[in-house]
Scaffold this motif. Structure first.
Motif, PDB file in Angstrom:
ATOM      1  N   MET A 146      73.021  27.843  73.745  1.00 29.97           N
ATOM      2  CA  MET A 146      72.887  26.205  73.674  1.00 29.97           C
ATOM      3  C   MET A 146      73.412  26.117  75.590  1.00 29.97           C
ATOM      4  SD  MET A 146      75.077  25.418  70.693  1.00 29.97           S
ATOM      5  CE  MET A 146      74.846  23.120  71.001  1.00 29.97           C
ATOM      6  N   ASP A 147      73.627  27.165  76.246  1.00 28.43           N
ATOM      7  CA  ASP A 147      73.904  26.717  78.143  1.00 28.43           C
ATOM      8  C   ASP A 147      74.611  25.929  77.868  1.00 28.43           C
ATOM      9  OD1 ASP A 147      73.062  27.063  80.860  1.00 28.43           O
ATOM     10  OD2 ASP A 147      71.832  25.063  80.656  1.00 28.43           O
ATOM     11  N   LEU A 148      75.686  26.600  77.463  1.00 32.67           N
ATOM     12  CA  LEU A 148      76.936  26.134  77.476  1.00 32.67           C
ATOM     13  C   LEU A 148      77.724  26.573  77.505  1.00 32.67           C
ATOM     14  CD1 LEU A 148      77.288  23.323  74.763  1.00 32.67           C
ATOM     15  CD2 LEU A 148      76.682  22.727  76.618  1.00 32.67           C
ATOM     16  N   ALA A 149      79.683  25.838  78.411  1.00 33.64           N
ATOM     17  CA  ALA A 149      80.840  27.035  78.943  1.00 33.64           C
ATOM     18  C   ALA A 149      81.983  25.733  78.535  1.00 33.64           C
ATOM     19  CB  ALA A 149      80.226  27.233  80.489  1.00 33.64           C
ATOM     20  N   PRO A 150      81.728  25.948  77.039  1.00 33.64           N
ATOM     21  CA  PRO A 150      83.413  24.742  76.487  1.00 33.64           C
ATOM     22  C   PRO A 150      84.406  25.252  77.241  1.00 33.64           C
ATOM     23  CG  PRO A 150      81.620  25.658  75.007  1.00 33.64           C
ATOM     24  CD  PRO A 150      81.246  26.457  75.799  1.00 33.64           C
ATOM     25  N   GLY A 151      85.705  24.212  77.324  1.00 33.96           N
ATOM     26  CA  GLY A 151      86.864  24.178  78.633  1.00 33.96           C
ATOM     27  C   GLY A 151      88.025  25.375  77.600  1.00 33.96           C
ATOM     28  N   GLY A 152      87.805  24.877  76.036  1.00 36.58           N
ATOM     29  CA  GLY A 152      88.561  25.673  75.658  1.00 36.58           C
ATOM     30  C   GLY A 152      88.259  25.602  74.563  1.00 36.58           C
ATOM     31  N   VAL A 153      89.165  25.685  72.923  1.00 38.06           N
ATOM     32  CA  VAL A 153      88.934  25.664  71.383  1.00 38.06           C
ATOM     33  C   VAL A 153      90.350  25.060  71.581  1.00 38.06           C
ATOM     34  CG1 VAL A 153      88.594  25.471  69.345  1.00 38.06           C
ATOM     35  CG2 VAL A 153      87.219  26.533  70.832  1.00 38.06           C
ATOM     36  N   ARG A 154      90.663  23.803  70.577  1.00 42.54           N
ATOM     37  CA  ARG A 154      91.790  23.420  70.379  1.00 42.54           C
ATOM     38  C   ARG A 154      91.958  22.745  68.787  1.00 42.54           C
ATOM     39  NH1 ARG A 154      95.120  20.329  75.508  1.00 42.54           N
ATOM     40  NH2 ARG A 154      94.455  22.147  77.400  1.00 42.54           N
ATOM     41  N   VAL A 155      93.118  23.210  68.003  1.00 37.58           N
ATOM     42  CA  VAL A 155      92.807  22.409  66.115  1.00 37.58           C
ATOM     43  C   VAL A 155      94.305  21.889  66.703  1.00 37.58           C
ATOM     44  CG1 VAL A 155      93.267  23.223  64.454  1.00 37.58           C
ATOM     45  CG2 VAL A 155      91.614  24.403  65.444  1.00 37.58           C
ATOM     46  N   GLN A 156      93.987  20.654  65.753  1.00 36.12           N
ATOM     47  CA  GLN A 156      94.953  19.720  65.496  1.00 36.12           C
ATOM     48  C   GLN A 156      94.548  18.261  64.735  1.00 36.12           C
ATOM     49  OE1 GLN A 156      94.958  18.677  69.933  1.00 36.12           O
ATOM     50  NE2 GLN A 156      94.948  16.330  69.812  1.00 36.12           N
ATOM     51  N   ASP A 157      94.850  17.549  64.075  1.00 33.65           N
ATOM     52  CA  ASP A 157      95.450  17.053  63.199  1.00 33.65           C
ATOM     53  C   ASP A 157      94.574  15.860  64.145  1.00 33.65           C
ATOM     54  OD1 ASP A 157      95.728  14.837  61.580  1.00 33.65           O
ATOM     55  OD2 ASP A 157      97.025  15.197  60.535  1.00 33.65           O
ATOM     56  N   LEU A 158      92.989  15.319  63.659  1.00 27.95           N
ATOM     57  CA  LEU A 158      92.194  14.105  63.876  1.00 27.95           C
ATOM     58  C   LEU A 158      92.593  13.073  63.091  1.00 27.95           C
ATOM     59  CD1 LEU A 158      89.443  16.809  65.707  1.00 27.95           C
ATOM     60  CD2 LEU A 158      91.446  15.305  67.153  1.00 27.95           C
ATOM     61  N   GLY A 159      93.316  12.781  62.298  1.00 27.29           N
ATOM     62  CA  GLY A 159      92.428  11.736  61.323  1.00 27.29           C
ATOM     63  C   GLY A 159      91.324  11.867  60.878  1.00 27.29           C
ATOM     64  N   TYR A 160      90.479  11.302  60.330  1.00 26.85           N
ATOM     65  CA  TYR A 160      89.176  11.034  60.206  1.00 26.85           C
ATOM     66  C   TYR A 160      88.379  11.474  60.457  1.00 26.85           C
ATOM     67  CZ  TYR A 160      91.360   7.615  56.599  1.00 26.85           C
ATOM     68  OH  TYR A 160      92.616   7.543  55.320  1.00 26.85           O
ATOM     69  N   ARG A 161      88.497  12.573  61.502  1.00 25.04           N
ATOM     70  CA  ARG A 161      87.053  12.974  62.522  1.00 25.04           C
ATOM     71  C   ARG A 161      87.628  14.136  62.296  1.00 25.04           C
ATOM     72  NH1 ARG A 161      87.874  11.095  68.374  1.00 25.04           N
ATOM     73  NH2 ARG A 161      89.978  11.373  67.821  1.00 25.04           N
ATOM     74  N   TRP A 162      86.516  15.061  61.939  1.00 23.02           N
ATOM     75  CA  TRP A 162      86.624  16.171  62.441  1.00 23.02           C
ATOM     76  C   TRP A 162      86.254  17.154  63.051  1.00 23.02           C
ATOM     77  CZ3 TRP A 162      87.232  18.341  57.351  1.00 23.02           C
ATOM     78  CH2 TRP A 162      86.224  18.121  56.312  1.00 23.02           C
ATOM     79  N   GLY A 163      86.048  16.519  64.387  1.00 23.26           N
ATOM     80  CA  GLY A 163      85.951  17.286  66.238  1.00 23.26           C
ATOM     81  C   GLY A 163      85.668  16.056  66.681  1.00 23.26           C
ATOM     82  N   TRP A 175      91.498  20.471  61.837  1.00 26.04           N
ATOM     83  CA  TRP A 175      92.482  22.058  60.757  1.00 26.04           C
ATOM     84  C   TRP A 175      91.460  21.778  59.539  1.00 26.04           C
ATOM     85  CZ3 TRP A 175      95.074  20.940  56.798  1.00 26.04           C
ATOM     86  CH2 TRP A 175      95.839  20.185  56.301  1.00 26.04           C
ATOM     87  N   LYS A 176      91.810  21.117  59.124  1.00 20.97           N
ATOM     88  CA  LYS A 176      90.764  20.754  57.816  1.00 20.97           C
ATOM     89  C   LYS A 176      89.523  21.305  57.765  1.00 20.97           C
ATOM     90  CE  LYS A 176      94.161  17.095  55.882  1.00 20.97           C
ATOM     91  NZ  LYS A 176      93.555  15.944  55.162  1.00 20.97           N
ATOM     92  N   THR A 177      89.133  21.871  59.125  1.00 21.62           N
ATOM     93  CA  THR A 177      87.586  22.433  59.415  1.00 21.62           C
ATOM     94  C   THR A 177      87.848  24.221  58.176  1.00 21.62           C
ATOM     95  OG1 THR A 177      86.920  21.027  61.177  1.00 21.62           O
ATOM     96  CG2 THR A 177      85.794  22.802  61.097  1.00 21.62           C
ATOM     97  N   ILE A 178      88.895  24.450  58.232  1.00 20.14           N
ATOM     98  CA  ILE A 178      88.861  25.876  57.786  1.00 20.14           C
ATOM     99  C   ILE A 178      88.676  25.771  56.485  1.00 20.14           C
ATOM    100  CG2 ILE A 178      91.201  25.802  57.613  1.00 20.14           C
ATOM    101  CD1 ILE A 178      88.829  28.237  59.717  1.00 20.14           C
ATOM    102  N   LEU A 179      89.005  24.591  55.625  1.00 20.69           N
ATOM    103  CA  LEU A 179      88.600  24.250  54.835  1.00 20.69           C
ATOM    104  C   LEU A 179      87.222  23.969  53.637  1.00 20.69           C
ATOM    105  CD1 LEU A 179      91.850  23.732  55.247  1.00 20.69           C
ATOM    106  CD2 LEU A 179      91.835  22.195  53.208  1.00 20.69           C
ATOM    107  N   LEU A 180      86.272  23.815  55.314  1.00 25.18           N
ATOM    108  CA  LEU A 180      84.740  23.486  54.829  1.00 25.18           C
ATOM    109  C   LEU A 180      84.420  25.069  54.492  1.00 25.18           C
ATOM    110  CD1 LEU A 180      84.537  20.981  57.345  1.00 25.18           C
ATOM    111  CD2 LEU A 180      84.650  20.408  55.069  1.00 25.18           C
ATOM    112  N   PRO A 181      82.988  25.008  53.509  1.00 24.41           N
ATOM    113  CA  PRO A 181      82.776  26.084  52.893  1.00 24.41           C
ATOM    114  C   PRO A 181      82.367  26.393  55.020  1.00 24.41           C
ATOM    115  CG  PRO A 181      81.644  24.882  51.830  1.00 24.41           C
ATOM    116  CD  PRO A 181      83.080  23.851  52.494  1.00 24.41           C
ATOM    117  N   LYS A 182      81.601  28.048  55.367  1.00 22.51           N
ATOM    118  CA  LYS A 182      81.277  28.480  56.595  1.00 22.51           C
ATOM    119  C   LYS A 182      80.117  27.615  57.118  1.00 22.51           C
ATOM    120  CE  LYS A 182      83.423  33.386  55.956  1.00 22.51           C
ATOM    121  NZ  LYS A 182      82.748  34.705  55.669  1.00 22.51           N
TER     122      LYS A 182
END
Length: 233
Positions: A146-163, A175-182
Motif C-alpha cells: 500500500m506504499d505506507l509507513a505507519p508510525g505505529g499501532v496502538r490499542v485502546q478503548d475508542l468508544g464507538y469507533r473501530w479505528g 481493543w474489541k477489534t480482536i473479537l471480530l472474525p479475522k
C-alpha cells in the motif's frame, strides 16, 4: 471541513461539509448518532429534502440497532460462558490455580476464581495485548503493497469507533477489534491504513481501499450488520 448540527423533524444529524465530497451521504454510527456528509455548496433546503427522503431508511436502521443492543446480554463470568476471540467463541472455565489471572489454553478461557472481582479488567487487558500483536502483524503485511509507513499501532478503548489515525501516522484500534472474525478485523486495519493516504471517505478513498482489498464491500457490510454483536463484554 466544517461541522454543525442539522435538525429535521425529530432527527438530529451532525453535518460535515467537505470540499473533497461530490455527493451527500447519511451514516448511522454504531452508537445510533447520525452523520450527514455533503459538499460545501449544497443548499440547506436540499440537505433537508435529502434527509426527509431517506427518513424511512434512517428510522429502520435506528430501530434495528436498538433491537440488537437490547438483545445483547452483558457477559457473566461463570463456567461455560462464551467469549469471542477472532470470531470464535471460547467457553470460560474458572480455575483455582494457574500462573496468570487469565489465559486461553486448550480451547478454554481460564480465569482464576480469586480474580473474579476484576474479571472484566483481565479480559480487556488480555484482548488489548493480543490485539496489539495481531493488528501490528496485519499492518506490516499490508504496508509495503500500500506504499505506507505507519508510525505505529496502538490499542485502546475508542468508544464507538473501530479505528482512527493520529499524528505521526499512528494507527489506533479499539481493543474489541480482536473479537471480530479475522477477515473483518483485517478490513478494519486496511480501512484505517487507507486513511493515511485519504483522510476522508472520498471516492478516491474507496477506490484505493478496493485496490488494496477487492472484496472490501462484503466485509464492510458484515461489520455494519454484525459488529454490534461484540459489544457485550
Amino acid at each position: 471541513m466544517s461541522n454543525h448540527t442539522l435538525i429535521v423533524e425529530d432527527l438530529q444529524l451532525t453535518l460535515r461539509r467537505s470540499t473533497r465530497r461530490k455527493t451527500m451521504q447519511i451514516t448511522v454510527e454504531r452508537d445510533g448518532t447520525l452523520t450527514l456528509c455533503a459538499p460545501p455548496e449544497v443548499d440547506e433546503q436540499v440537505l433537508r429534502h435529502f434527509v426527509a427522503e431517506k427518513s424511512f431508511w434512517i428510522y429502520s436502521r435506528l430501530a434495528e440497532k436498538e433491537r440488537l443492543q437490547r438483545a445483547i446480554p452483558s457477559k457473566e463470568y461463570v463456567d461455560g460462558e462464551g467469549f469471542l476471540y477472532l470470531g470464535r467463541s471460547y467457553r470460560l472455565k474458572l480455575v483455582d490455580e494457574q500462573d496468570v489471572p487469565l489465559k486461553l489454553s486448550a480451547g478454554r478461557f481460564r480465569l482464576l476464581r480469586s480474580e473474579l472481582p476484576k474479571a472484566r479488567e483481565h479480559f480487556i487487558r488480555w484482548y488489548s495485548e493480543h490485539a496489539r500483536n495481531w493488528l501490528a502483524l496485519r499492518v506490516k503485511s499490508y504496508q509495503a503493497r500500500m506504499d505506507l509507513a505507519p508510525g505505529g499501532v496502538r490499542v485502546q478503548d475508542l468508544g464507538y469507533r473501530w479505528g482512527s489515525c493520529g499524528k505521526g501516522a499512528q494507527l489506533y484500534f479499539h481493543w474489541k477489534t480482536i473479537l471480530l472474525p479475522k477477515h473483518i478485523a483485517e478490513y478494519v486495519v486496511v480501512h484505517e491504513m487507507v486513511h493515511l493516504h485519504e483522510p476522508h471517505h472520498s471516492p478516491e478513498f474507496w477506490l484505493r481501499l478496493e485496490r488494496a482489498m477487492p472484496d472490501y464491500a462484503q466485509r464492510k457490510a458484515w461489520l455494519a450488520e454484525h459488529g454490534i454483536e461484540v459489544e457485550g463484554i
